[in-house]
Write an enzyme that holds these catalytic residues in place. Structure first.
Site, PDB file in Angstrom:
ATOM      1  N   ASP A 231       0.823  -1.203   0.000  1.00  0.00           N
ATOM      2  CA  ASP A 231       0.000   0.000   0.000  1.00  0.00           C
ATOM      3  C   ASP A 231       0.863   1.262   0.000  1.00  0.00           C
ATOM      4  OD1 ASP A 231      -2.718   1.212   0.468  1.00  0.00           O
ATOM      5  OD2 ASP A 231      -1.737   1.935   2.275  1.00  0.00           O
ATOM      6  N   GLU A 292       1.403  -0.352  -5.103  1.00  0.00           N
ATOM      7  CA  GLU A 292       0.471   0.738  -5.394  1.00  0.00           C
ATOM      8  C   GLU A 292       1.329   1.958  -5.711  1.00  0.00           C
ATOM      9  OE1 GLU A 292      -3.159   3.508  -3.777  1.00  0.00           O
ATOM     10  OE2 GLU A 292      -1.594   2.871  -2.401  1.00  0.00           O
TER      11      GLU A 292
HETATM   12  C1  NOJ Z   1      -4.274   3.322  -0.684  1.00  0.00           C
HETATM   13  C2  NOJ Z   1      -5.466   2.425  -0.504  1.00  0.00           C
HETATM   14  O1  NOJ Z   1      -5.744   1.795  -1.745  1.00  0.00           O
HETATM   15  C3  NOJ Z   1      -6.585   3.328  -0.041  1.00  0.00           C
HETATM   16  O2  NOJ Z   1      -7.833   2.669  -0.072  1.00  0.00           O
HETATM   17  C4  NOJ Z   1      -6.227   3.807   1.356  1.00  0.00           C
HETATM   18  O3  NOJ Z   1      -7.209   4.722   1.791  1.00  0.00           O
HETATM   19  C5  NOJ Z   1      -4.860   4.498   1.362  1.00  0.00           C
HETATM   20  N1  NOJ Z   1      -3.855   3.801   0.603  1.00  0.00           N
HETATM   21  C6  NOJ Z   1      -4.346   4.634   2.764  1.00  0.00           C
HETATM   22  O4  NOJ Z   1      -3.905   3.379   3.247  1.00  0.00           O
END
Ligand code: NOJ
Ligand code: CA
Length: 565
Positions: A231, A292
């Protein structure tokens, strides 16, 4: 949400051919030895919304286990489950309070072990979501950290004095609104949070943090996990001097804040050291790391593969999702750029933070045809696709109509400019029964009306449905060597309506022609230069006529054809 995330970078035949999840790096039966994650089709599950087994209105692990046969039959090789660890659920699991357990909302560790066992029987791998940048403010590490300036975990987070009374240490903003600093009266210092105040950033400059977090990955690998989606990797480090960020637009964003360039609090070079460390451990378990990775361009994305491919195997190419219209020219450019990068491309068209592809690309009149066209695009490219649950049945984005119905906090704070992400997180539509068969209770988010026509049961009976198209496409993708291994070759590059390309493997190959317009198109495919004379349809989405190398496609029509000499 798009604006927010931009601001943040702002046959089954082959499935069965996977060797048991051993440590080998190659698959039997392939002409080219490939890492398993290059051939696998990944499927993202938002566990709250997939399948509820106990009637509390929230999906759970046992619900997922019950749907494994569905996933297997669809053609999925690996599922990525968004965070299911204990959490106060402020950010629906992205605020973790214990990295080595399962939230009771979703079940128990025994349920998780069962899911792993049952998935393994079907050659489906499990990928977990590792929230690396921050924990919950209820994590014992943070509770201890905030308890005193001398606590054992004080330096596990980022604490600083304010500039002056009532003034935060610098101008950094939270991507979820307001200052990124929260004053804590207990110790008279501010802590840093890129996301919600309930998500304090970990201090990755502290070796103890690195050690503890690395250990978390080993713990799950030993439990049978095949990798992690990492993440928010862009946000792991901040400039230690806390230099103010440049303000791009003093005006206001959805939260009433200025628009800031995240120059000093994202994409700091130290992140690569951490990724190299995580990759070393992943390699011991033949595991995959998916990132991500919100990047401004492919050059930036390329850095996440690491030198000599020693960082992420699959950094997601979100630039692809930013081609927000059916533009052959823009897709061509984006695909060519990512194919020229040093690693293997990773394609997504939607996820739990992005409006669903069905209506992002849909024109209101041909949405089902367009859903098939988008599927044919990202599932035939050279790279690994990550599907999002519900995409295969044409689920649509359904944002709440009223602020008081919004569940996602950013939607309440940013209303009406930012409606939050509830719209793309609605319950999976399984059948025509009440609540679309998702739950026997009250679903945590309302089930969209479209469930009456777009659901798994109904579409399974209709050979022309989106779901049946996905199944055929995935079967082809798993069994056709050009689609598995072939290089990408762009053809008909000046066509403004039809996106065409080849996947070439040795002396054979496949052509993909996608009519991105609402009118029928005749295309003279440029095959001769590649040594081919004609095409034989392998899969199409409607009445396609082929005369040697000329092809007629209906509006938004798809042809995937075998090249013949
Ligand atoms: C990215 C995640 O995909 C999202 O849903 C989340 O709110 C943020 N990171 C914070 O962890
Ligand atoms: Ca439940």
């Amino acid at each position: 949400m798009k604006q927010i995330v931009l601001a943040m970078c702002l046959a089954g035949v082959c499935i069965g051919a996977f060797p048991a999840f051993g440590r080998t790096n190659s698959r039997s039966g392939d002409t080219v030895a490939h890492d398993w994650w290059k051939h696998a089709v990944f499927y993202e599950i938002y566990p709250r919304s997939f399948a509820d087994s106990n009637g509390d209105g929230i999906g759970d692990l046992t619900g997922i286990t019950a749907k494994l046969d569905y996933l297997k039959n669809l053609g999925v090789d690996a599922i990525w489950i968004t965070p299911c660890f204990p959490s106060p659920q402020v950010d629906f699991g992205y605020d973790v309070s214990d990295y080595k357990n399962i939230d009771p909302l979703y079940g128990t560790l025994a349920d998780f072990d069962k899911l792993v066992r049952e998935a393994k029987k079907r050659n489906i791998r499990i990928i977990l979501d590792f929230v690396v940048n921050h924990t919950s403010d209820q994590h014992p590490w943070f509770l201890d950290s905030r308890s005193s300036r001398t606590s054992a975990h004080r330096d596990w987070y980022i604490w600083r004095d304010g500039k002056g009374p009532g003034e935060p240490p610098n101008n950094w903003l939270s991507t979820f609104g307001g200052s990124a600093w929260k004053f804590d009266p207990a110790t008279h210092q501010y802590y840093y949070h890129f996301f919600y105040p309930q998500q304090p950033d970990l201090n990755w400059r502290n070796p103890a943090v690195e050690k503890a977090m690395f250990e978390v990955t080993r713990w799950w690998y030993r439990r049978g996990v095949s990798g992690f989606r990492l993440d928010a990797v862009d946000t792991l480090f901040e400039d230690p001097r806390l230099t103010d960020n440049p303000i791009l637009r003093p005006g206001s964003n959805a939260f009433g804040d200025p628009v800031e360039e995240n120059k000093y609090n994202t994409k700091q070079p130290e992140v690569h050291e951490v990724l190299r460390g995580l990759r070393k451990i992943a390699n011991e378990y033949n595991a995959v790391l998916i990132g991500e990775t919100w990047t401004a361009d492919v050059a930036e994305l390329d850095k996440y593969y690491g030198e000599g491919s020693n960082e992420l195997q699959l950094p997601m190419d979100f630039l692809f999702t930013m081609v927000n219209k059916l533009s052959p020219a823009q897709f061509r450019k984006q695909i060519a750029e990512v194919n020229a990068a040093s690693g293997w491309p990773t394609f997504v068209i939607s996820n739990h933070d992005i409006a669903r592809s069905y209506d992002r690309y849909g024109d209101g009149a041909h949405n089902d045809e367009i859903a098939k066209l988008m599927a044919a695009l990202y599932l035939t490219l050279r790279g690994t696709p990550i599907m999002y649950y519900g995409e295969e049945i044409g689920m649509e984005t359904t944002p709440p109509a009223r602020r008081e119905d919004v569940k996602d906090p950013i939607g309440r704070r940013g209303w009406p400019k930012e409606k939050g992400r509830d719209g793309e997180r609605t319950p999976m539509q399984w059948n025509e029964s009440e609540n679309a068969g998702f739950t026997t209770g009250t679903p945590w988010l309302p089930v969209p009306e479209s469930y009456k026509t777009h659901n798994v049961a109904a579409e399974s009976k209709d050979p022309s449905s989106i779901l049946e198209f996905y199944k055929k496409l995935l079967r082809l993708r798993h069994t056709n060597s050009a689609l598995l291994n072939g290089k990408y070759v762009a053809i008909n590059e000046n066509d403004a309506n039809v996106l065409s390309y080849l996947r070439m493997n040795g002396s054979g190959g496949v052509v993909v022609a996608l009519n991105m317009s609402s009118t029928a198109q005749n295309v003279a495919l440029e095959l001769k230069a590649q040594g081919f004379a004609s095409v034989k349809s392998l899969l199409d989405s409607g009445p396609v006529t082929i005369k040697k190398s000329s092809v007629s496609l209906p509006p938004f029509g798809v042809l995937i054809g075998e090249l013949t000499k």
